[in-house]
Motif scaffolding. Structure first.
Motif, short mmCIF file in Angstrom:
data_model
loop_
_atom_site.label_atom_id
_atom_site.label_comp_id
_atom_site.label_asym_id
_atom_site.label_seq_id
_atom_site.Cartn_x
_atom_site.Cartn_y
_atom_site.Cartn_z
N SER A 45 0.83 -1.20 0.00
CA SER A 45 0.00 0.00 0.00
C SER A 45 0.86 1.25 0.00
O SER A 45 1.80 1.36 0.80
CB SER A 45 -0.90 0.02 1.24
N PRO A 46 0.54 2.23 -0.86
CA PRO A 46 1.28 3.51 -0.82
C PRO A 46 0.70 4.47 0.21
O PRO A 46 1.25 5.55 0.41
CB PRO A 46 1.08 4.04 -2.25
N TYR A 47 -0.41 4.07 0.82
CA TYR A 47 -1.11 4.95 1.77
C TYR A 47 -0.96 4.41 3.20
O TYR A 47 -0.96 3.20 3.43
CB TYR A 47 -2.59 5.05 1.43
N PRO A 48 -0.90 5.31 4.18
CA PRO A 48 -0.82 4.85 5.57
C PRO A 48 -2.14 4.29 6.09
O PRO A 48 -2.14 3.47 7.01
CB PRO A 48 -0.41 6.11 6.33
N HIS A 49 -3.23 4.72 5.51
CA HIS A 49 -4.54 4.23 5.95
C HIS A 49 -5.51 4.40 4.79
O HIS A 49 -5.68 5.50 4.26
CB HIS A 49 -5.04 5.03 7.16
N ALA A 50 -6.11 3.31 4.36
CA ALA A 50 -6.99 3.38 3.20
C ALA A 50 -7.93 2.18 3.20
O ALA A 50 -7.70 1.18 3.90
CB ALA A 50 -6.17 3.40 1.91
N ARG A 51 -8.97 2.30 2.39
CA ARG A 51 -9.86 1.17 2.14
C ARG A 51 -9.62 0.68 0.73
O ARG A 51 -9.50 1.48 -0.21
CB ARG A 51 -11.32 1.60 2.30
N LEU A 85 -3.89 -11.25 17.95
CA LEU A 85 -4.09 -11.59 16.54
C LEU A 85 -4.86 -10.47 15.85
O LEU A 85 -6.07 -10.53 15.66
CB LEU A 85 -4.82 -12.93 16.39
N ASP A 86 -4.11 -9.40 15.48
CA ASP A 86 -4.75 -8.25 14.86
C ASP A 86 -4.33 -8.05 13.41
O ASP A 86 -4.65 -7.04 12.80
CB ASP A 86 -4.46 -6.97 15.66
N ARG A 87 -3.61 -9.04 12.85
CA ARG A 87 -3.04 -8.86 11.52
C ARG A 87 -3.29 -10.08 10.65
O ARG A 87 -3.04 -11.21 11.07
CB ARG A 87 -1.53 -8.62 11.64
N THR A 88 -3.77 -9.85 9.44
CA THR A 88 -3.91 -10.93 8.47
C THR A 88 -2.62 -11.02 7.66
O THR A 88 -1.79 -10.11 7.67
CB THR A 88 -5.11 -10.69 7.54
N VAL A 89 -2.47 -12.13 6.96
CA VAL A 89 -1.24 -12.34 6.19
C VAL A 89 -1.03 -11.21 5.19
O VAL A 89 0.06 -10.65 5.06
CB VAL A 89 -1.30 -13.70 5.48
N TYR A 90 -2.08 -10.87 4.45
CA TYR A 90 -2.09 -9.67 3.61
C TYR A 90 -3.28 -8.82 4.07
O TYR A 90 -4.28 -9.34 4.57
CB TYR A 90 -2.30 -10.00 2.14
N ALA A 91 -3.16 -7.51 3.87
CA ALA A 91 -4.31 -6.64 4.18
C ALA A 91 -5.48 -7.06 3.31
O ALA A 91 -5.34 -7.24 2.09
CB ALA A 91 -3.94 -5.19 3.94
N VAL A 92 -6.63 -7.23 3.92
CA VAL A 92 -7.81 -7.71 3.20
C VAL A 92 -8.63 -6.55 2.64
O VAL A 92 -8.89 -6.46 1.44
CB VAL A 92 -8.68 -8.59 4.12
N ASP A 93 -9.05 -5.66 3.52
CA ASP A 93 -9.87 -4.53 3.07
C ASP A 93 -9.30 -3.18 3.47
O ASP A 93 -9.71 -2.16 2.96
CB ASP A 93 -11.30 -4.65 3.61
N ARG A 94 -8.31 -3.20 4.39
CA ARG A 94 -7.83 -1.94 4.91
C ARG A 94 -6.33 -2.01 5.25
O ARG A 94 -5.96 -2.56 6.28
CB ARG A 94 -8.62 -1.56 6.17
N PRO A 95 -5.45 -1.49 4.41
CA PRO A 95 -4.04 -1.36 4.81
C PRO A 95 -3.91 -0.28 5.88
O PRO A 95 -4.59 0.74 5.83
CB PRO A 95 -3.33 -0.98 3.52
N ARG A 96 -2.98 -0.52 6.82
CA ARG A 96 -2.89 0.37 7.99
C ARG A 96 -1.53 1.03 8.15
O ARG A 96 -1.29 1.69 9.16
CB ARG A 96 -3.27 -0.43 9.24
N PHE A 97 -0.63 0.84 7.20
CA PHE A 97 0.63 1.58 7.19
C PHE A 97 1.20 1.54 5.78
O PHE A 97 0.84 0.67 4.98
CB PHE A 97 1.64 1.02 8.21
N VAL A 98 2.05 2.48 5.48
CA VAL A 98 2.69 2.50 4.17
C VAL A 98 3.59 1.27 4.05
O VAL A 98 4.49 1.07 4.87
CB VAL A 98 3.53 3.78 3.98
N GLY A 99 3.32 0.45 3.05
CA GLY A 99 4.07 -0.78 2.88
C GLY A 99 3.31 -2.02 3.30
O GLY A 99 3.80 -3.14 3.13
N ASP A 100 2.11 -1.86 3.83
CA ASP A 100 1.27 -3.01 4.20
C ASP A 100 1.02 -3.84 2.95
O ASP A 100 0.51 -3.32 1.94
CB ASP A 100 -0.05 -2.50 4.78
N PRO A 101 1.37 -5.13 2.93
CA PRO A 101 1.19 -5.92 1.72
C PRO A 101 -0.29 -6.22 1.44
O PRO A 101 -1.03 -6.58 2.35
CB PRO A 101 1.95 -7.21 2.01
#
Length: 775
Positions: A45-51, A85-101
């Protein structure tokens, strides 16, 4: 164990030294898999927080050479994490930091994989971001994890659903308000610590391959092979015997390779790669902000004391910038809470330590596990308080130093400790109270001091195990599940086995980790290996020793008590007979009647502390919060250029109570390395983020200390007050040596200039501007 030690306590050369200096050591990236190897890259993700509105992978899938493409929506329920357990292997619907896969590709070359990642089209809806923990605490702050209340977590982690607090550790000891009411002096201060990166020499790298039976093998540069196996297997619903983790030599970790960060991302690719191995290797740029970073901290400290210098009360508010996910970082926050007095006796203590979600990179373990950050704040405040009442900072620390029997923050008595001895040794060696003249008129010299303590931060029941096997030729194979990251774990294990068995060090070999064959180890973290794994090794070697002596005693018709093992020979004090181990290691010994006794000799050992209790959720009080504390102190001499603000660290003197130094040279090198790494974070290091975007993610722009910057003189001192349950009294010291450096330097800068810098790093620019403001 023999009272007269021959191997333990001596400076044995490292077992891995020759392999490493000659280049023979094999790391994950060195392992060859042939032309079938696929290379993985992650779409981030290029965004720190996005849908995520939609993802289109069709162009990537059609690129020649691309074999597998997966997205987070293919694995929506696959959560991975150690404590929360607050993290999925890849972001599903919402990346939460720049670089979230958000997606991944496996292709026949890295170049094609990179092209394919660029071809994946992701439509985002940008969401409001949070970039300061105190802002994230406000009632109207957007929630980064709206489903926090649904996440699975360890029973000692206390999230607050409906907020951005993923763990709130409370400590209440005594009556803080009454303590402040009795105080002659009350001092308050606020301190800030930024994110930093571990900068291990080897970046994260992992290769995964699934065989025809469905079993997956993971070659991983990891501090936690067994934890990694357990967490990934749980995330993907695999039986443990269907996931194997092999960890060869590891090129540094400092906590960054604990638990799971990027390793789970390669599993879906391997599952779809039809038996081909898939390698994922982070670039140095990715390493800076997509793997764990050290958490940031805002600390508010209030301290009340008598005019004679006795601390009566202390109140702490620690707000940790834990990043977009806090699955590991929540326990750092807990550790800081129950350690929040520092190594001092404080009768009334109140602490609120909160892990706060932000849209920064993921905060995780780093050398010291929250202690360098907390002590930077606390040990500066100690200096401020001492100077406020006109008391020498070293004398102030000695007056309040924790001693055996004093009640620690959680309410239990302190075990025997050499902390006061550490203070005296460090101060004496630096020449405390005897400031030397500067080298030039525009320079100023100063002395600074800081104490520290740290306990192994871990669940109450982390286990270690070991096996020891006598080989046909009398050599000994030791197997452990701990990882040697460069700290010398293999060497220390060999020394303990050699001492217990009575064999020469050059007959011992210690195996690297393979979860299919190695005995279990929780993780190589918390500076616990010498103590915990060491106990298991001693027990396993003791079993082998006992079997050897019992066998020979039976054949010689003697008592085992009349026998010993020296230099690989069984010797009888009674009959003066002797026999080499190689003469019966596997074949056994023949009895007078022609029958045989013995056979292959091996031993197993395991260790787990059984005495750590839970803590009350509201007060943090309990019978025993931790297994033990390692204490220490550090003094530094600096010279500051008043025209530029540049700081040069001239001398470091440090002393640590290690219980028993199994290998004194290894302890001293830890002291040296910790001092330099601590100096690096004190003067240079900061992961610069602008609205969540990293701006210095390279070794060109992110400065770390090198040999050129290292102090000309580092004096290490070993204090040995034995730990009751440690092998020969030993306890760990790997992380501790970094903890007091930054506050000691900050205090030295103040001593030189009269300028107090309350945020890291202590850059020349900050110091210069502070001097200009002062004048």
């Amino acid at each position: 164990m023999s009272e007269e030690l021959k191997v333990v306590g001596t400076n044995v050369p490292r077992l891995d030294a020759l392999d490493k200096v000659t280049g023979a050591a094999k790391f994950v990236d060195d392992i060859q898999f042939g032309p079938g190897l696929l290379h993985a890259k992650l779409k981030r993700s290029p965004y720190p927080h996005a849908r995520i509105v939609c993802i289109d992978t069709r162009k990537a899938e059609s690129l020649p050479g691309v074999k597998v493409v997966v997205t987070g929506r293919d694995y929506p329920e696959h959560f991975v994490g150690l404590y929360l357990l607050d993290r999925t292997v890849y972001a599903v619907d919402r990346p939460r930091f720049v670089g979230d896969p958000v997606a991944a590709v496996a292709a026949v070359s890295e170049e094609i994989a990179e092209q394919a990642v660029e071809l994946i089209e992701v439509e985002y809806e940008e969401l409001p971001g949070l970039f300061d923990p105190e802002e994230a605490l406000k009632p109207d702050a957007p929630l980064i994890h709206p489903d926090l209340g649904k996440y699975e977590c360890a029973p000692f982690i206390l999230p607050e659903p409906g907020t951005n607090i993923s763990n709130h550790f409370k400590l209440r000891k005594g009556d803080v308000e009454a303590g402040f009411a009795q105080a002659d002096v009350i001092v308050e201060g606020t301190y800030r610590v930024p994110h930093v990166q571990h900068v291990a020499l080897e970046t994260h790298v992992v290769t995964a391959q699934q065989d025809a039976s469905g079993k997956i093998t993971l070659w991983s540069s990891s501090q936690s092979p067994f934890a990694q196996r357990a967490l990934i297997a749980k995330a993907f619903g695999l039986p443990l015997d269907q996931l194997r983790v092999i960890t060869p030599y590891v090129g540094g970790g400092f906590g960054s390779k604990a638990g799971v960060s990027m390793e789970a991302c390669v599993i879906p690719l391997a599952m779809k790669a039809r038996g081909r191995p898939v390698k994922l290797r982070l670039t140095r740029q990715e390493e800076f902000y997509t793997s764990f970073v050290r958490q940031g901290l805002v600390a508010h400290i209030k301290m009340g004391l008598t005019k004679e210098g006795k601390i009566l009360a202390q109140e702490n508010k620690f707000y940790w910038d834990a990043g977009g996910y806090t699955e590991y970082g929540v326990n750092i926050v807990r550790a800081a809470g129950y350690s929040s007095s520092g190594p001092y006796e404080i009768p009334n203590l109140k602490t609120d330590s909160c892990a706060v979600y932000t849209n920064h990179p993921v905060g995780g373990p780093m050398r010291g596990f929250g202690m360098p950050e907390m002590h930077f704040c606390l040990e500066q405040h100690i200096d401020v308080v001492a100077r406020r009442i006109g008391m020498d900072p070293v004398e102030f620390r000695l007056k309040n130093a924790i001693r055996e029997g004093a009640l620690i923050p959680t309410g239990s008595p302190m075990h025997p400790t050499g902390f006061s001895d550490c203070i005296r040794k460090a101060a004496r060696a630096v020449g405390w109270g005897k400031k030397r003249p500067p080298s030039a008129p525009h320079k100023r010299r100063g002395l600074g001091f800081a104490g520290m303590w740290k306990a192994p931060a871990m669940p109450p029941n982390p286990g270690s195990s070991a096996t020891v096997k006598l080989n046909e030729d009398g050599t000994v194979s030791v197997s452990i599940g701990a990882v040697d990251l460069g700290q010398g774990a293999l060497t220390v294990a060999a020394q303990m086995a050699a001492e217990t068995l009575g064999v020469p060090m050059d007959t011992i070999r210690v195996n690297l980790v393979d979860t299919d064959y190695s005995p279990y180890e929780w993780q190589t973290v918390a500076s616990r290996i010498t103590w915990s794994t060491g106990n298991a090794v001693v027990q396993a070697a003791g079993v082998v020793r006992g079997r050897i002596l019992d066998l020979v005693a039976e054949v010689w018709n003697e008592s085992p008590e009349d026998l010993t093992i020296i230099d690989g020979k069984v010797i009888s004090f009674k009959s003066e007979q002797e026999i080499e181990l190689k003469d019966f290691a596997v074949t056994g010994l023949q009895m007078p009647d022609g029958s045989w006794r013995g056979g292959p000799i091996l031993g197993e050992g395991s260790f787990m502390p059984t005495y750590v209790s839970g803590l009350d959720a509201e007060t943090g009080q309990g019978e025993r919060a931790v297994v033990h504390w390692t204490t220490g102190a550090q003094a530094v001499e600096v010279e500051v250029n008043t025209e530029t603000g540049e700081v040069e660290v001239l001398k470091v003197s440090a002393a640590y109570d290690v219980g028993k130094a199994i290998n004194p040279d290894l302890v001293l090198t830890q002291i040296e390395g910790g001092a330099v790494q601590g100096m690096s974070t004190a003067l240079f290091e900061e992961l610069k983020l602008e609205k969540g975007q990293p701006t210095n993610a390279s070794l060109t722009d992110y400065k770390i200390a090198t040999a050129v910057d290292a102090p000309a003189e580092i004096k290490g001192h070993i204090v040995e007050v034995p730990q009751d349950d440690g092998p020969w009294g030993a306890r760990g010291v790997g992380e501790h040596t970094m903890v007091p450096t930054a506050p000691a330097i900050a205090n030295a800068v103040y001593d030189a200039l009269g300028v107090r810098i309350t945020s890291l790093p202590l850059t020349a620019e900050k110091i210069y501007l502070a001097l200009q403001e002062k004048t």
